[in-house]
Design a protein around this motif. Structure first.
Motif, PDB file in Angstrom:
ATOM      1  N   VAL A  66      48.645  50.504  41.575  1.00 46.59           N
ATOM      2  CA  VAL A  66      47.197  50.713  41.705  1.00 46.59           C
ATOM      3  C   VAL A  66      46.542  50.783  40.332  1.00 46.59           C
ATOM      4  O   VAL A  66      45.453  50.224  40.105  1.00 46.59           O
ATOM      5  CB  VAL A  66      46.918  51.986  42.529  1.00 46.59           C
ATOM      6  CG1 VAL A  66      45.459  52.401  42.406  1.00 46.59           C
ATOM      7  CG2 VAL A  66      47.268  51.751  43.985  1.00 46.59           C
ATOM      8  N   ASP A  67      47.179  51.465  39.393  1.00 51.09           N
ATOM      9  CA  ASP A  67      46.620  51.546  38.031  1.00 51.09           C
ATOM     10  C   ASP A  67      46.522  50.162  37.407  1.00 51.09           C
ATOM     11  O   ASP A  67      45.521  49.835  36.748  1.00 51.09           O
ATOM     12  CB  ASP A  67      47.484  52.464  37.166  1.00 51.09           C
ATOM     13  CG  ASP A  67      47.403  53.919  37.610  1.00 51.09           C
ATOM     14  OD1 ASP A  67      46.436  54.264  38.323  1.00 51.09           O
ATOM     15  OD2 ASP A  67      48.319  54.692  37.280  1.00 51.09           O
ATOM     16  N   GLU A  68      47.518  49.344  37.605  1.00 55.42           N
ATOM     17  CA  GLU A  68      47.488  48.002  37.032  1.00 55.42           C
ATOM     18  C   GLU A  68      46.435  47.131  37.708  1.00 55.42           C
ATOM     19  O   GLU A  68      45.748  46.327  37.048  1.00 55.42           O
ATOM     20  CB  GLU A  68      48.871  47.361  37.162  1.00 55.42           C
ATOM     21  CG  GLU A  68      49.004  46.017  36.480  1.00 55.42           C
ATOM     22  CD  GLU A  68      48.786  46.098  34.977  1.00 55.42           C
ATOM     23  OE1 GLU A  68      48.338  45.095  34.391  1.00 55.42           O
ATOM     24  OE2 GLU A  68      49.061  47.174  34.395  1.00 55.42           O
ATOM     25  N   LEU A  69      46.267  47.275  39.030  1.00 51.40           N
ATOM     26  CA  LEU A  69      45.223  46.515  39.724  1.00 51.40           C
ATOM     27  C   LEU A  69      43.837  46.933  39.261  1.00 51.40           C
ATOM     28  O   LEU A  69      42.934  46.094  39.114  1.00 51.40           O
ATOM     29  CB  LEU A  69      45.364  46.709  41.242  1.00 51.40           C
ATOM     30  CG  LEU A  69      46.603  46.096  41.899  1.00 51.40           C
ATOM     31  CD1 LEU A  69      46.630  46.420  43.384  1.00 51.40           C
ATOM     32  CD2 LEU A  69      46.647  44.588  41.689  1.00 51.40           C
ATOM     33  N   ASP A  70      43.638  48.243  39.024  1.00 49.53           N
ATOM     34  CA  ASP A  70      42.356  48.703  38.493  1.00 49.53           C
ATOM     35  C   ASP A  70      42.104  48.137  37.099  1.00 49.53           C
ATOM     36  O   ASP A  70      40.965  47.759  36.761  1.00 49.53           O
ATOM     37  CB  ASP A  70      42.323  50.231  38.445  1.00 49.53           C
ATOM     38  CG  ASP A  70      42.248  50.846  39.832  1.00 49.53           C
ATOM     39  OD1 ASP A  70      41.756  50.161  40.744  1.00 49.53           O
ATOM     40  OD2 ASP A  70      42.692  51.994  40.006  1.00 49.53           O
ATOM     41  N   ALA A  71      43.161  48.060  36.289  1.00 45.87           N
ATOM     42  CA  ALA A  71      42.994  47.520  34.941  1.00 45.87           C
ATOM     43  C   ALA A  71      42.651  46.028  34.976  1.00 45.87           C
ATOM     44  O   ALA A  71      41.873  45.540  34.148  1.00 45.87           O
ATOM     45  CB  ALA A  71      44.263  47.759  34.126  1.00 45.87           C
ATOM     46  N   GLN A  72      43.210  45.305  35.933  1.00 46.50           N
ATOM     47  CA  GLN A  72      42.937  43.872  36.047  1.00 46.50           C
ATOM     48  C   GLN A  72      41.667  43.564  36.817  1.00 46.50           C
ATOM     49  O   GLN A  72      41.238  42.407  36.855  1.00 46.50           O
ATOM     50  CB  GLN A  72      44.120  43.171  36.714  1.00 46.50           C
ATOM     51  CG  GLN A  72      45.396  43.225  35.907  1.00 46.50           C
ATOM     52  CD  GLN A  72      46.536  42.501  36.587  1.00 46.50           C
ATOM     53  OE1 GLN A  72      46.347  41.888  37.648  1.00 46.50           O
ATOM     54  NE2 GLN A  72      47.721  42.540  35.988  1.00 46.50           N
ATOM     55  N   GLY A  73      41.058  44.557  37.475  1.00 42.88           N
ATOM     56  CA  GLY A  73      39.850  44.338  38.246  1.00 42.88           C
ATOM     57  C   GLY A  73      40.082  43.628  39.565  1.00 42.88           C
ATOM     58  O   GLY A  73      39.169  42.980  40.097  1.00 42.88           O
ATOM     59  N   VAL A  74      41.281  43.752  40.119  1.00 46.59           N
ATOM     60  CA  VAL A  74      41.610  43.117  41.400  1.00 46.59           C
ATOM     61  C   VAL A  74      41.240  44.075  42.525  1.00 46.59           C
ATOM     62  O   VAL A  74      41.704  45.231  42.529  1.00 46.59           O
ATOM     63  CB  VAL A  74      43.107  42.751  41.462  1.00 46.59           C
ATOM     64  CG1 VAL A  74      43.447  42.131  42.809  1.00 46.59           C
ATOM     65  CG2 VAL A  74      43.470  41.801  40.326  1.00 46.59           C
ATOM     66  N   PRO A  75      40.423  43.665  43.483  1.00 45.88           N
ATOM     67  CA  PRO A  75      40.107  44.563  44.610  1.00 45.88           C
ATOM     68  C   PRO A  75      41.333  44.794  45.481  1.00 45.88           C
ATOM     69  O   PRO A  75      42.166  43.896  45.655  1.00 45.88           O
ATOM     70  CB  PRO A  75      39.008  43.803  45.368  1.00 45.88           C
ATOM     71  CG  PRO A  75      39.209  42.373  44.996  1.00 45.88           C
ATOM     72  CD  PRO A  75      39.740  42.363  43.597  1.00 45.88           C
ATOM     73  N   TYR A  76      41.437  45.980  46.034  1.00 44.28           N
ATOM     74  CA  TYR A  76      42.605  46.319  46.852  1.00 44.28           C
ATOM     75  C   TYR A  76      42.203  47.354  47.887  1.00 44.28           C
ATOM     76  O   TYR A  76      41.157  47.994  47.791  1.00 44.28           O
ATOM     77  CB  TYR A  76      43.748  46.849  45.982  1.00 44.28           C
ATOM     78  CG  TYR A  76      43.431  48.143  45.266  1.00 44.28           C
ATOM     79  CD1 TYR A  76      43.679  49.379  45.864  1.00 44.28           C
ATOM     80  CD2 TYR A  76      42.869  48.121  43.994  1.00 44.28           C
ATOM     81  CE1 TYR A  76      43.374  50.558  45.216  1.00 44.28           C
ATOM     82  CE2 TYR A  76      42.551  49.298  43.349  1.00 44.28           C
ATOM     83  CZ  TYR A  76      42.821  50.517  43.946  1.00 44.28           C
ATOM     84  OH  TYR A  76      42.518  51.692  43.314  1.00 44.28           O
ATOM     85  N   GLU A  77      43.074  47.503  48.884  1.00 46.15           N
ATOM     86  CA  GLU A  77      42.936  48.525  49.913  1.00 46.15           C
ATOM     87  C   GLU A  77      44.299  49.155  50.157  1.00 46.15           C
ATOM     88  O   GLU A  77      45.336  48.485  50.006  1.00 46.15           O
ATOM     89  CB  GLU A  77      42.402  47.934  51.227  1.00 46.15           C
ATOM     90  CG  GLU A  77      40.963  47.473  51.154  1.00 46.15           C
ATOM     91  CD  GLU A  77      40.471  46.945  52.480  1.00 46.15           C
ATOM     92  OE1 GLU A  77      41.308  46.857  53.423  1.00 46.15           O
ATOM     93  OE2 GLU A  77      39.284  46.598  52.596  1.00 46.15           O
ATOM     94  N   LEU A  78      44.303  50.431  50.545  1.00 50.14           N
ATOM     95  CA  LEU A  78      45.528  51.168  50.826  1.00 50.14           C
ATOM     96  C   LEU A  78      45.630  51.426  52.322  1.00 50.14           C
ATOM     97  O   LEU A  78      44.631  51.734  52.980  1.00 50.14           O
ATOM     98  CB  LEU A  78      45.562  52.493  50.061  1.00 50.14           C
ATOM     99  CG  LEU A  78      45.507  52.404  48.533  1.00 50.14           C
ATOM    100  CD1 LEU A  78      45.501  53.795  47.925  1.00 50.14           C
ATOM    101  CD2 LEU A  78      46.681  51.594  47.996  1.00 50.14           C
ATOM    102  N   SER A  79      46.834  51.289  52.853  1.00 51.75           N
ATOM    103  CA  SER A  79      47.081  51.550  54.266  1.00 51.75           C
ATOM    104  C   SER A  79      48.454  52.176  54.414  1.00 51.75           C
ATOM    105  O   SER A  79      49.227  52.247  53.443  1.00 51.75           O
ATOM    106  CB  SER A  79      46.987  50.249  55.086  1.00 51.75           C
ATOM    107  OG  SER A  79      47.950  49.317  54.650  1.00 51.75           O
ATOM    108  N   ASP A  80      48.769  52.628  55.633  1.00 56.97           N
ATOM    109  CA  ASP A  80      50.053  53.278  55.937  1.00 56.97           C
ATOM    110  C   ASP A  80      50.297  54.480  55.033  1.00 56.97           C
ATOM    111  O   ASP A  80      51.388  54.663  54.489  1.00 56.97           O
ATOM    112  CB  ASP A  80      51.222  52.288  55.817  1.00 56.97           C
ATOM    113  CG  ASP A  80      51.151  51.179  56.842  1.00 56.97           C
ATOM    114  OD1 ASP A  80      50.488  51.396  57.870  1.00 56.97           O
ATOM    115  OD2 ASP A  80      51.730  50.113  56.615  1.00 56.97           O
TER     116      ASP A  80
END
Length: 534
Positions: A66-80
């Motif tokens: 998640v930290d790396e996705l935030d740094a790259q600006g990639v949108p994401y969602e969390l589930s489970d």
């Protein structure tokens, strides 16, 4: 352009103000609904379609990803519960490659056999055994997680140290903790598969020493009989057999006596012992040629002994020479021996039998029939029919009992009353729903019809007012034309009439356009003229 826009807005405003209150409400609600639908469609089209990037991640790995996705600006969602990370579908593979290049996810949990890669010559025996146990626990956990319905699995192995100078060794044991999705349960077959999988992977591990539990603390291995003689599968087999026989008898009785007029209970005793029987049978009555035969003969001839003292050794170790010499003297000795051996062929039959577990040891059937529904029922005939249907064997202790007694129908009556009340309530709800929907539809149709009638009336009034205005203008134009014709010469009368007709047509078109653009002003003008004439 500005004038056209202003004219269009003025026309829309005048049209909206000419509506009634109901028409205005319908127009506002309809416009709002269209705008909301357009917004939802636009949002649905603009929202990216998400797909899983990684699933079943440990908390540490999920945080790093998640930290790396935030740094790259990639949108994401969390589930489970945060163990699954979703990213837009079109960027799943590119994002996964970029994260893999950075060593993510690091798989901070059990790493399986990768733990053994860091061993070298300086590794102690204790550390080597510990790494091996951790590697086996990690590999077994990953393997169990591959089973459908298992989200997470944790395996703990207890491998005792081998004792060299001891005949008895402590047994190897294992415990498995599994986590399933909410509202799902692991079937006994899957639990048995987990037990066998763990027991087969560890040398010397008996399936009875494997304990499987779920996240709620419930022990699952007892249900499969892994810790004993297989009570789980046996109980399930007995239940299935009894249910099958009960359904078979109940179906037959419902066909004969009617549904709900009989009840059946079957109790079965199944033998789950695996019996092995070996027997050898010899047939001695049938004569057959000998397989082998041998004879031997031994003879000996010799002269008698002379001058020597012979005798029998006495209890004291003394020779009795007088008796022995008198008995033997100088006679010659002779020896002869014959023996014969014959191996006869005997017919031999060897039999090896293995009785599969699950055979029926005894079967007991109990049937109760309601005599009020079937007054002429014969219990003996029903008993014979059931015995022939399920294969009752009196030699093994099977029994069939058929009794007649009145059934308690109070529950059926209450259930029927509740069902009738529920059906009536459903019918009433359906009827009121139809009435309500019909009323709403009639109100909408009435509003539309009323608006249509008012619109037609308004149009008719506007046409009437326009016709009156046109007639007045035409009369004034005719008066002006007559006055002009009196002053002008006769040859110009035809040209004047044609010009007057064209002017009237142009005037009528302008008045119609003016009435459409400004109906309120035209109506005010007409009312003023009418007041002046009166």
């Amino acid at each position: 352009m500005k004038q056209n826009l202003t004219r269009t807005l003025s026309r829309l405003r005048s049209t909206f103000m000419s509506f009634t209150m109901g028409q205005r409400l319908v127009a506002v609600v309809g416009t709002a609904a269209l705008l909301l639908a357009a917004f939802m469609v636009f949002r649905w089209v603009s929202t990216p379609n998400y797909a899983p990037l990684y699933s079943n991640l440990a908390s540490k790995d999920a945080s790093a990803v998640v930290d790396e996705l935030d740094a790259q600006g990639v949108p994401y969602e969390l589930s489970d519960g945060g163990s699954t990370i979703m990213v837009p579908r079109d960027s799943v593979y590119s994002t996964r490659i970029e994260l893999s290049g950075q060593g993510l996810p690091a798989d901070s949990g059990d790493q399986g056999y990768s733990l053994l890669d860091g061993q070298d010559i300086s590794t102690s025996d204790f550390q080597e055994q510990t790494d091996f146990k951790r590697a086996m626990e990690g590999e077994l956990g990953k393997t169990i997680e591959a089973i459908d319905g298992v989200n997470t699995a944790v395996v703990h192995l207890a491998i005792p140290e081998k004792k060299v100078f001891s005949d008895e060794q402590d047994p190897t044991t294992a415990s498995v903790l599994i986590d399933t999705s909410a509202g799902t349960a692991v079937a006994p077959e899957k639990v048995q598969a987990i037990v066998n999988l763990v027991a087969s992977s560890i040398d010397g591990l008996d399936p009875g020493n494997v304990t499987v539990a779920d996240s709620t603390g419930k022990v699952l291995s007892d249900q499969t009989g892994a810790g004993g003689v297989g009570a789980g599968p046996q109980a399930q087999a007995v239940t299935d057999f009894q249910s099958r026989k009960t359904q078979q008898i109940q179906t037959m009785l419902d066909r004969v006596l009617g549904a709900g007029n009989s009840t059946v209970q079957v109790s079965a005793d199944l033998d789950f012992d695996k019996a092995i029987q070996e027997s050898t049978t010899y047939n001695t009555k049938k004569k057959a040629p000998a397989l082998s035969e041998s004879t031997s003969k031994e003879t000996y001839n010799g002269a008698g002994a002379g001058g020597g003292s012979t005798g029998v050794v006495g209890p004291d170790g003394q020779m009795d020479s007088t008796g022995a010499a008198a008995a033997t003297g100088n006679a010659a000795s002779k020896y002869s021996k014959e023996s014969a051996t014959k191996d006869n062929a005997v017919e031999t039959t060897k039999e090896h039998r293995e009785a599969a577990p699950g055979s029926v040891s005894s079967l007991h059937v109990g049937v109760v029939v309601d005599p009020s529904a079937n007054p002429g029922v014969d219990p003996v005939a029903i008993k014979q029919l059931i015995a022939a249907t399920v294969g009752i064997d009196p030699k093994r202790g099977d029994t069939v009992e058929v009794s007649t007694m009145a059934f308690d129908r109070s529950a059926d009556t209450a259930a029927a009353a509740e069902l009738a009340a529920a059906n009536k309530a459903k019918a009433d709800a359906r009827r009121w729903s139809m009435i309500r929907n019909g009323g709403i539809a009639a109100a909408i149709i009435g509003m539309i019809l009323l608006a249509w009638i008012r619109a037609r009336r308004r149009k008719r009034d506007k046409d009437a007012r326009t016709d009156i205005l046109v007639e007045q203008l035409r009369a004034e134009a005719a008066a002006r034309t007559a006055a002009t014709a009196a002053l002008e010469p006769a040859p110009a009368l035809a040209a004047l009439e044609s010009a007057e007709q064209a002017a009237n047509d142009e005037l009528r078109r302008e008045i119609n356009a003016l009435a459409e653009r400004q109906p309120d002003e035209i109506a005010t003008l007409l009312r003023g003229w009418l007041v002046e004439r009166s």
